[in-house]
Design a protein around this motif. Structure first.
Motif, PDB file in Angstrom:
ATOM      1  N   TYR A   1      -6.515   6.531   1.284  1.00 36.99           N
ATOM      2  CA  TYR A   1      -6.110   5.409   0.441  1.00 36.99           C
ATOM      3  C   TYR A   1      -7.269   4.948  -0.441  1.00 36.99           C
ATOM      4  O   TYR A   1      -7.077   4.627  -1.621  1.00 36.99           O
ATOM      5  CB  TYR A   1      -5.607   4.262   1.310  1.00 36.99           C
ATOM      6  N   GLU A   2      -8.481   4.889   0.113  1.00 34.81           N
ATOM      7  CA  GLU A   2      -9.634   4.455  -0.672  1.00 34.81           C
ATOM      8  C   GLU A   2      -9.870   5.391  -1.855  1.00 34.81           C
ATOM      9  O   GLU A   2     -10.222   4.947  -2.952  1.00 34.81           O
ATOM     10  CB  GLU A   2     -10.880   4.390   0.219  1.00 34.81           C
TER      11      GLU A   2
ATOM     12  N   VAL B   1      -6.221  -3.584  -5.664  1.00 35.51           N
ATOM     13  CA  VAL B   1      -5.743  -2.536  -4.777  1.00 35.51           C
ATOM     14  C   VAL B   1      -6.754  -2.212  -3.677  1.00 35.51           C
ATOM     15  O   VAL B   1      -6.379  -1.852  -2.564  1.00 35.51           O
ATOM     16  CB  VAL B   1      -5.382  -1.281  -5.614  1.00 35.51           C
ATOM     17  N   HIS B   2      -8.041  -2.354  -3.945  1.00 34.85           N
ATOM     18  CA  HIS B   2      -9.054  -2.121  -2.914  1.00 34.85           C
ATOM     19  C   HIS B   2      -8.985  -3.168  -1.815  1.00 34.85           C
ATOM     20  O   HIS B   2      -9.117  -2.865  -0.629  1.00 34.85           O
ATOM     21  CB  HIS B   2     -10.457  -2.132  -3.533  1.00 34.85           C
TER      22      HIS B   2
ATOM     23  N   GLN C   1       0.825  -1.204   0.000  1.00 30.56           N
ATOM     24  CA  GLN C   1       0.000   0.000   0.000  1.00 30.56           C
ATOM     25  C   GLN C   1       0.864   1.261   0.000  1.00 30.56           C
ATOM     26  O   GLN C   1       0.577   2.224  -0.707  1.00 30.56           O
ATOM     27  CB  GLN C   1      -0.926   0.000   1.214  1.00 30.56           C
TER      28      GLN C   1
ATOM     29  N   ALA D   1      -7.325   4.498  -4.360  1.00 29.08           N
ATOM     30  CA  ALA D   1      -7.651   3.215  -4.978  1.00 29.08           C
ATOM     31  C   ALA D   1      -8.745   3.380  -6.045  1.00 29.08           C
ATOM     32  O   ALA D   1      -8.709   2.730  -7.095  1.00 29.08           O
ATOM     33  CB  ALA D   1      -8.094   2.216  -3.910  1.00 29.08           C
ATOM     34  N   GLU D   2      -9.709   4.250  -5.756  1.00 25.80           N
ATOM     35  CA  GLU D   2     -10.763   4.518  -6.746  1.00 25.80           C
ATOM     36  C   GLU D   2     -10.155   5.099  -8.016  1.00 25.80           C
ATOM     37  O   GLU D   2     -10.520   4.719  -9.133  1.00 25.80           O
ATOM     38  CB  GLU D   2     -11.782   5.492  -6.153  1.00 25.80           C
TER      39      GLU D   2
ATOM     40  N   ASN E   1      -6.920  -2.948   1.495  1.00 30.31           N
ATOM     41  CA  ASN E   1      -7.333  -2.071   2.585  1.00 30.31           C
ATOM     42  C   ASN E   1      -8.421  -2.688   3.450  1.00 30.31           C
ATOM     43  O   ASN E   1      -8.793  -2.132   4.472  1.00 30.31           O
ATOM     44  CB  ASN E   1      -7.842  -0.740   2.025  1.00 30.31           C
TER      45      ASN E   1
END
Length: 448
Positions: free
Chosen positions: A201-202, A184-185, A92, A205-206, A188
């Motif tokens: 981070y979310e 990648v989601h 991450q 990731a989006e 987390n």
């Protein structure tokens, strides 16, 4: 990956060896080192050469190094969950840095070999009882008993076996879909729910997910994003472990430490005439050197002459641990002198050691705690020095606990958790997962 094993390298010349255990059972030591001398290598020459090439890119300013993991590994913490957590945290952090710096991130885990530690006092005293200091699970046990603290050579074999298990799992995870950037989601999930770092981070990731979807819609082959290149490193402290695991590459005749891709030289073993420098000078692995607040330019140049006489890019990485208040004074003369000598080294900030005093923010138990804000200030000063000199701030080395142990004050840690030891590892400052991710975002802003 190379499939050669080679043979044991030539034994070291007689040099003073600092920070070595006083093994009471010499016959058992000879048996264990003999076994290690015939054991399969944990890493291979081609992998070490590949890391050296990646670090050469860092030295040229074409990549960033992320080196991290726990302060000290323990045999009790070699399970799947612990390795998953550390790897996930580093992946991450790498995504955050890659997105911000628009440069490849070279990922090196401080794992699969970090089972020994230097200890300034050779003994520990509790009341009227005095016992040998704990030197890491590769030497003796942490329990304060005479039996546990007796150095046991059999632990060297356990360290090899634990490292092999860790490496096997890391290789399976990084090539078997766990490290797929398209997931990648999932990295987390359940880790930093509700935290500031998790929310940032979310959002990232989006953005990455939309970019990947666009690439796939355009017919771009994204299969190569399904794996991650990952290396491991540790301090090359125990010569009775490192030397038996040294192998000669049949193709080139060069010697390699096969205990890890990157070996680190600590401040306490950095005597240019000592056994550790002599050993590291004979192997072809990339080498990291710790530089503390008292490091002098001439001393650093002496180490370069011993460890990198050919001035080979990627051979040397300097881990600078000067402290937030001193990095602006300590670092410039080092960088200027090394650059003037034509050595193309990787310069990396190591902000976890110079910013973690025992007081006044030590926990009631006496365990040392850290300050993420001070670590960030040291990193900021490190980057500013390089920007001013026109050199490349090569990356960061951090001690972290991906499983969420609360070892540092501030950041995402609640006050009620500050004195909790929940994973049995050494009482030293480490970043939690959320703190490490938060630090990655703040470092990323410095690279923009």
């Amino acid at each position: 990956m190379s499939d050669d094993t080679g043979g044991p390298a030539e034994p070291r010349p007689a040099r003073p060896a600092a920070q070595q255990p006083d093994w009471p059972d010499r016959e058992s030591l000879r048996a264990v080192t003999g076994w290690l001398g015939t054991a399969p290598p944990l890493v291979f020459a081609a992998e070490c050469d590949r890391l050296r090439a990646r670090l050469a890119a860092v030295a040229r300013g074409e990549a960033v190094l992320l080196h991290g993991g726990d302060r000290a590994e323990s045999f009790a913490q070699t399970g799947v969950e612990t390795i998953h957590a550390t790897l996930r945290t580093l992946l991450q952090m790498a995504v955050v840095l890659t997105h911000a710096a628009a440069l490849p991130v070279v990922k090196v885990g401080r794992m699969a070999g970090q089972y020994a530690e230097p200890c300034p006092p050779p003994v520990e005293r509790r009341g009227a009882v005095e016992l040998p200091a704990h030197r890491g699970d590769a030497v003796n046990g942490a329990e304060f008993t005479a039996g546990a603290r007796r150095p046991d050579p059999a632990r060297l074999r356990r360290a090899y076996e634990a490292s092999a298990m860790t490496l096997n799992l890391v290789r399976a995870l990084t090539t078997g879909g766990f490290a797929d950037l398209r997931q990648v989601h999932a990295w987390n999930s359940g880790f930093v729910a509700g935290s500031r770092a998790g929310e940032r981070y979310e959002a990232l990731a989006e953005e990455i997910g939309r970019s990947l979807a666009f690439m796939q819609a355009c017919g771009v082959d994204t299969r190569e994003l399904g794996t991650a290149e990952f290396f491991v490193g540790h301090e090359g402290l125990l010569l009775d472990y490192e030397e038996p695991l040294t192998r000669s590459d049949p193709a080139t005749g060069r010697s390699y430490a096969t205990s890890g891709h990157l070996l680190r030289l600590g401040e306490r073993t950095a005597d240019p005439d000592g056994a550790h420098v002599g050993y590291l000078a004979r192997i072809a692995n990339p080498v990291a050197v710790e530089l503390g607040p008292t490091a002098a330019p001439d001393t650093v140049l002496g180490l370069i002459d011993r460890l990198d006489p050919e001035r080979e890019p990627g051979r040397l990485t300097f881990l600078v641990r000067a402290g937030a208040e001193r990095v602006g004074d300590v670092l410039p003369p080092l960088v200027e002198k090394v650059t003037a000598e034509g050595a193309l080294a990787c310069w990396v900030s190591d902000p976890m050691r110079g910013t973690t005093p025992l007081a006044p923010n030590a926990a009631p138990s006496g365990r040392r705690t850290g300050r993420p804000d001070a670590a960030l200030e040291e990193v900021r000063g490190f980057v500013e020095v390089h920007r001013a000199l026109g050199t490349h701030p090569g990356g960061i080395h951090v001690e972290l606990s991906g499983a969420g142990a609360t070892a540092c004050d501030g950041g995402e840690v609640r006050a009620a958790d500050r004195d909790r030891r929940d994973d049995g590892t050494a009482p030293d400052p480490r970043l939690t997962h959320a703190q490490a991710l938060d630090l990655a975002f703040q470092l990323a802003e410095l690279y923009r």
